[in-house]
Design a protein around this motif. Structure first.
Motif, PDB file in Angstrom:
ATOM      1  N   GLY A   1       0.850  -1.181   0.000  1.00  7.88           N
ATOM      2  CA  GLY A   1       0.000   0.000   0.000  1.00  7.88           C
ATOM      3  C   GLY A   1       0.883   1.228   0.000  1.00  7.88           C
ATOM      4  N   PRO A   2       0.324   2.399  -0.316  1.00  7.50           N
ATOM      5  CA  PRO A   2       1.155   3.610  -0.359  1.00  7.50           C
ATOM      6  C   PRO A   2       1.565   4.034   1.048  1.00  7.50           C
ATOM      7  CG  PRO A   2      -1.150   4.167  -0.625  1.00  7.50           C
ATOM      8  CD  PRO A   2      -1.089   2.673  -0.574  1.00  7.50           C
ATOM      9  N   ASN A   3       2.532   4.947   1.125  1.00  3.51           N
ATOM     10  CA  ASN A   3       2.922   5.504   2.425  1.00  3.51           C
ATOM     11  C   ASN A   3       1.705   6.171   3.052  1.00  3.51           C
ATOM     12  OD1 ASN A   3       5.455   4.667   1.872  1.00  3.51           O
ATOM     13  ND2 ASN A   3       6.367   6.686   1.702  1.00  3.51           N
ATOM     14  N   GLY A   4       1.560   5.985   4.360  1.00  2.00           N
ATOM     15  CA  GLY A   4       0.427   6.593   5.056  1.00  2.00           C
ATOM     16  C   GLY A   4      -0.828   5.751   5.039  1.00  2.00           C
ATOM     17  N   ALA A   5      -0.753   4.544   4.443  1.00  2.09           N
ATOM     18  CA  ALA A   5      -1.957   3.695   4.353  1.00  2.09           C
ATOM     19  C   ALA A   5      -2.231   2.944   5.653  1.00  2.09           C
ATOM     20  CB  ALA A   5      -1.803   2.697   3.212  1.00  2.09           C
ATOM     21  N   GLY A   6      -1.199   2.806   6.517  1.00  2.00           N
ATOM     22  CA  GLY A   6      -1.381   2.099   7.793  1.00  2.00           C
ATOM     23  C   GLY A   6      -0.520   0.855   7.947  1.00  2.00           C
ATOM     24  N   LYS A   7       0.428   0.624   7.020  1.00  2.00           N
ATOM     25  CA  LYS A   7       1.268  -0.588   7.093  1.00  2.00           C
ATOM     26  C   LYS A   7       2.104  -0.615   8.372  1.00  2.00           C
ATOM     27  CE  LYS A   7       3.631  -0.204   3.209  1.00  2.00           C
ATOM     28  NZ  LYS A   7       3.211   1.090   2.645  1.00  2.00           N
ATOM     29  N   SER A   8       2.850   0.475   8.595  1.00  2.00           N
ATOM     30  CA  SER A   8       3.761   0.490   9.757  1.00  2.00           C
ATOM     31  C   SER A   8       2.998   0.490  11.077  1.00  2.00           C
ATOM     32  CB  SER A   8       4.709   1.687   9.682  1.00  2.00           C
ATOM     33  OG  SER A   8       5.614   1.485   8.616  1.00  2.00           O
ATOM     34  N   THR A   9       1.845   1.145  11.101  1.00  2.00           N
ATOM     35  CA  THR A   9       1.021   1.135  12.339  1.00  2.00           C
ATOM     36  C   THR A   9       0.569  -0.297  12.635  1.00  2.00           C
ATOM     37  OG1 THR A   9       0.257   3.369  11.859  1.00  2.00           O
ATOM     38  CG2 THR A   9      -1.046   2.109  13.441  1.00  2.00           C
ATOM     39  N   THR A  10       0.135  -1.010  11.610  1.00  2.00           N
ATOM     40  CA  THR A  10      -0.274  -2.417  11.787  1.00  2.00           C
ATOM     41  C   THR A  10       0.874  -3.237  12.345  1.00  2.00           C
ATOM     42  OG1 THR A  10      -1.774  -2.208   9.895  1.00  2.00           O
ATOM     43  CG2 THR A  10      -1.245  -4.443  10.607  1.00  2.00           C
ATOM     44  N   ILE A  11       2.067  -3.037  11.782  1.00  2.00           N
ATOM     45  CA  ILE A  11       3.245  -3.803  12.219  1.00  2.00           C
ATOM     46  C   ILE A  11       3.603  -3.471  13.668  1.00  2.00           C
ATOM     47  CG2 ILE A  11       5.754  -3.973  11.846  1.00  2.00           C
ATOM     48  CD1 ILE A  11       5.065  -4.039   8.795  1.00  2.00           C
ATOM     49  N   LYS A  12       3.479  -2.206  14.050  1.00  2.00           N
ATOM     50  CA  LYS A  12       3.783  -1.824  15.448  1.00  2.00           C
ATOM     51  C   LYS A  12       2.792  -2.469  16.423  1.00  2.00           C
ATOM     52  CE  LYS A  12       6.243   2.437  14.481  1.00  2.00           C
ATOM     53  NZ  LYS A  12       6.081   3.848  14.129  1.00  2.00           N
ATOM     54  N   VAL A  13       1.548  -2.625  15.988  1.00  2.00           N
ATOM     55  CA  VAL A  13       0.557  -3.320  16.834  1.00  2.00           C
ATOM     56  C   VAL A  13       0.934  -4.805  16.944  1.00  2.00           C
ATOM     57  CG1 VAL A  13      -1.866  -4.021  17.052  1.00  2.00           C
ATOM     58  CG2 VAL A  13      -1.311  -1.685  16.351  1.00  2.00           C
ATOM     59  N   LEU A  14       1.334  -5.414  15.815  1.00  2.00           N
ATOM     60  CA  LEU A  14       1.750  -6.829  15.826  1.00  2.00           C
ATOM     61  C   LEU A  14       2.934  -7.052  16.767  1.00  2.00           C
ATOM     62  CD1 LEU A  14       1.595  -7.681  12.002  1.00  2.00           C
ATOM     63  CD2 LEU A  14       0.130  -8.646  13.768  1.00  2.00           C
ATOM     64  N   LEU A  15       3.840  -6.069  16.800  1.00  2.00           N
ATOM     65  CA  LEU A  15       5.049  -6.195  17.633  1.00  2.00           C
ATOM     66  C   LEU A  15       4.801  -5.828  19.092  1.00  2.00           C
ATOM     67  CD1 LEU A  15       7.574  -4.630  15.110  1.00  2.00           C
ATOM     68  CD2 LEU A  15       7.550  -7.023  15.847  1.00  2.00           C
ATOM     69  N   GLY A  16       3.580  -5.377  19.401  1.00  4.05           N
ATOM     70  CA  GLY A  16       3.287  -5.003  20.793  1.00  4.05           C
ATOM     71  C   GLY A  16       3.867  -3.660  21.176  1.00  4.05           C
ATOM     72  N   ILE A  17       4.246  -2.841  20.176  1.00  4.43           N
ATOM     73  CA  ILE A  17       4.769  -1.496  20.454  1.00  4.43           C
ATOM     74  C   ILE A  17       3.601  -0.538  20.663  1.00  4.43           C
ATOM     75  CG2 ILE A  17       6.103   0.433  19.457  1.00  4.43           C
ATOM     76  CD1 ILE A  17       7.687  -1.750  17.865  1.00  4.43           C
ATOM     77  N   LEU A  18       2.544  -0.732  19.887  1.00  2.51           N
ATOM     78  CA  LEU A  18       1.317   0.059  20.036  1.00  2.51           C
ATOM     79  C   LEU A  18       0.192  -0.856  20.499  1.00  2.51           C
ATOM     80  CD1 LEU A  18       1.239   2.190  16.741  1.00  2.51           C
ATOM     81  CD2 LEU A  18       1.795   3.016  19.024  1.00  2.51           C
ATOM     82  N   LYS A  19      -0.679  -0.318  21.322  1.00  2.57           N
ATOM     83  CA  LYS A  19      -1.845  -1.095  21.771  1.00  2.57           C
ATOM     84  C   LYS A  19      -3.022  -0.811  20.836  1.00  2.57           C
ATOM     85  CE  LYS A  19      -4.441  -2.393  25.850  1.00  2.57           C
ATOM     86  NZ  LYS A  19      -4.712  -2.147  27.275  1.00  2.57           N
ATOM     87  N   ALA A  20      -3.670  -1.870  20.388  1.00  3.83           N
ATOM     88  CA  ALA A  20      -4.824  -1.716  19.489  1.00  3.83           C
ATOM     89  C   ALA A  20      -5.952  -0.980  20.207  1.00  3.83           C
ATOM     90  CB  ALA A  20      -5.306  -3.087  19.033  1.00  3.83           C
ATOM     91  N   THR A  21      -6.695  -0.170  19.468  1.00  2.00           N
ATOM     92  CA  THR A  21      -7.889   0.477  20.032  1.00  2.00           C
ATOM     93  C   THR A  21      -9.016  -0.549  20.139  1.00  2.00           C
ATOM     94  OG1 THR A  21      -7.214   2.552  18.990  1.00  2.00           O
ATOM     95  CG2 THR A  21      -9.495   2.414  19.736  1.00  2.00           C
ATOM     96  N   GLY A  22      -9.111  -1.414  19.142  1.00  2.00           N
ATOM     97  CA  GLY A  22     -10.147  -2.448  19.156  1.00  2.00           C
ATOM     98  C   GLY A  22      -9.735  -3.613  18.280  1.00  2.00           C
ATOM     99  N   GLY A  23     -10.468  -4.720  18.406  1.00  2.00           N
ATOM    100  CA  GLY A  23     -10.189  -5.905  17.590  1.00  2.00           C
ATOM    101  C   GLY A  23      -9.268  -6.888  18.299  1.00  2.00           C
TER     102      GLY A  23
END
Length: 302
Positions: A36-58
């Motif tokens: 996906g293009p830059n800003g689409a949410g790829k890196s945010t998804t990966i940070k959630v997978l790595l436990g760096i960011l906490k998911a809001t939901g799901g």
């Protein structure tokens, strides 16, 4: 067996909705391209997978464990390479690799040496002297020397020359053969096309398409070049034909994949002298998705 299972993942930063209900799955021994293009949410998804960011939901599970609460346990079997590697400036490349392998509990020195040779890395230099490409190599050597079951790679070949990209691709195929799983986020579409079993396309925080390359080819058009004994007539009346142009090589056009049979039957009446067909690339598929009315709103480079 699912190694990564993401269901209805949302992530908000204040009022900004970055991820809007993502579903993603990587099975054992699979390489999934995440594009996906830059800003689409790829890196945010990966940070959630790595436990760096906490998911809001799901729900986000890796090896059946919760990505946030079981992050420490999960990380024992995960290797991660970001697109912009920051290293300790006063350590040498070799010391950084050893530190990562020690943290991971890996004792495979032979593999470490083999990869240092393959990636043409001088491990005796201090990290502060390394170029971006060499910092990338340190992370890749550490990742592929480790005894991981899942490799999360976020633009991993950023800064590498084409020769080193080839070495990287061999490493991915090696771990795949061993039954390991890979999530590869990349905007180098040729890389994704060579390596990935399936592709998930993300746009503006939503997964808009997932499937194998052959399943996604229906979204694209095949490029054709034809030369015939007699001039072709009536081709522009056939549904699913685009960009019809005549040049000295012959008649070139694009055809929707499902129309190819009818197109060939039609042109064969005019005595085919030359017929060249190019299968659609992932790039075509990708750009087709971004051509819509919101195409310019996707932001960033493709």
């Amino acid at each position: 067996m699912s190694v990564i299972q993401v269901k209805n993942l949302t992530k908000n930063f204040g009022k900004a909705h970055i991820l809007k209900g993502i579903d993603l799955e990587v099975t054992k021994g699979e390489v999934l391209g995440f594009i996906g293009p830059n800003g689409a949410g790829k890196s945010t998804t990966i940070k959630v997978l790595l436990g760096i960011l906490k998911a809001t939901g799901g729900e986000v599970r890796i090896f059946g464990k919760d990505a946030w609460s079981d992050a420490v346990e999960i990380h024992k079997k995960v290797a991660y390479v970001p697109g912009d590697v920051n290293l300790w400036p006063n350590l040498t490349g070799g010391e950084v690799i050893d530190l990562f392998l020690k943290l991971n509990g890996t004792k495979n020195k032979a593999r470490r040496e083999e990869l240092i040779q393959k990636f043409d890395l001088d491990p005796t230099k201090k990290c502060r002297t390394y170029s971006k490409g060499n910092r990338q190599k340190v992370a890749l050597v550490a990742a592929f020397s480790s005894d991981a079951d899942l490799y999360i790679l976020d633009e991993p070949t950023s800064g590498l020359d084409p020769l080193m990209e080839k070495v990287f691709q061999e490493c991915v195929m090696d771990v795949k053969r061993q039954g390991k799983s890979v999530l590869l986020s990349s905007h180098i579409l040729s890389e994704v096309e060579k390596l990935c079993d399936r592709v998930s396309i993300i746009r503006q925080g939503k997964i808009i398409e997932t499937g194998s390359l052959s399943e996604l080819r229906h979204l694209t058009r095949t490029q054709m070049l034809v030369e015939t004994k007699q001039p072709i007539i009536g081709l522009n009346e056939i549904k699913g034909i685009y960009d019809l142009q005549e040049n000295e090589q012959g008649l070139s056009f694009q055809a929707d994949s499902e129309q190819i049979d009818g197109v060939i039957k039609h042109i064969s009446q005019f005595g085919i002298l030359k017929f060249v067909s190019s299968p659609p690339t992932l790039e075509d598929l990708f750009m087709r998705h971004y051509e819509g009315s919101e195409g310019t709103a996707a932001g960033g480079k493709h």
